[in-house]
Design an enzyme around this catalytic site. Sequence first.
Site: not given
Length: 412
Positions: A214-217
């Site tokens: 995933g990512n931090r958005s």
Amino acid sequence: MRVTLLRDKGIVLGVTGSIAAFKAADLASKLTQAGAQVDVILTTGAQRFVTPLTFSALTGRAVHSDMWAADADPDGHIAHVRLGEHADLLLIAPASAHTIAKLAHGLADNLLTLTALAARCPLLLAPAMDGGMYHHPATQANLQTLVERGATLIKPDEGRFASGLGGRGRLPEPPELLGHVRRALGRVGALAGRQVVVTAGGTREALDPVRQFGNRSSGKQGHALAQAALDAGAEVTLISSARHLPTPVGATRVAVDTAQEMLEATLAAARAADALIMAAAVADFRPAQRQTQKLRKRGHDEGLRLDLEPTADVLLAVSEQRVQYGRPRFLVGFAAESEQLLQRAAEKLARKKLDLVVANDISAADAGFEVDDNRVTLLAPGRAPEELPLMPKSGVAELVVARVAGALVQRA
Ligand code: CTP
């Protein structure tokens, strides 16, 4: 939180006799904090549950309840005419079955029903009642009459009542009521009749049944953009992976997880869109193979190599599709960069053939991922970059939506 749409708007909040009247106090507070001028009318029944002092303390304004009070304004208008004439919106929350019946028949036996007759602004009704009262044919017929006359109904929630019974009749929570107020006031905005698609959140790519990339958005900027487009009167499709964030009232939500799902949903929605605002952080790579069983560690010092494959570039695909469909008319991309911000953002603007790029420097600690503020620079073809100061994501959203609305007027 200040909301431009609500600033200095005159809202008459009618509160009737219901155990849910306490929620109206929170709503009055939220509307006031957002910048609205809230004039509260309490019926006699409401005052059994809440006091005028509660509301005058929260709104900083006088609270009205007595239709015989001699509080005429300098022009000689008496209270119900003054309140009704100056209002941008009349919201009755909670609206009891009795008040709904009186409104349907045009009765005017207290300050609230008198004001409703005198007012020429939109009427928003949030019924709240116990047991089978909401479903009773009399209540339903009265509501139908009012809706046919132009009132907007906020459907009550299902759940448990104070009496212990269950069913439909609960007043929605204040944030949702606030969303309905914004929708009602925004209808005549600069994007009325326009279709706007917003993507939000970070995509997730499964590695095995337990783990994911995933990512931090957080999706906060995308959801704020959807709300700002709704405030401007647009029909909004929100394609979002941010499951923890509520859907802004009035938006049609498409829930996605992966880049492929984001691609399919966005291409489909973009074909009919006036504008697409691509705020989602789409993964550029995904595991080449999704393991059906959980990956196990082998030895203690043995590492793991993974093969990643590229995902589709959603924005580029929309840009290419636009050549065929002529839609979306206006295309906005985001550029989250940790170095050479303007240069890289300008390169994206040209390569993806965008109308606007919202660039942010993700190396700053006080803006960007997860937090509520953002510091962005707007880039458009043939214009000097416009650097905006640090501001709430809702403020960034309002400015971006204003740019979209301005451009669509010119292209109409
Ligand atoms: N984007 C997209 N699909 C992807 C990757 C990005 O639609 N697979 C969109 C993002 O939503 C954003 C814009 O493209 O609006 C810029 O994203 P970014 O990842 O910064 O750009 P890339 O083109 O992937 O460039 P790079 O990774 O080389 O910086």
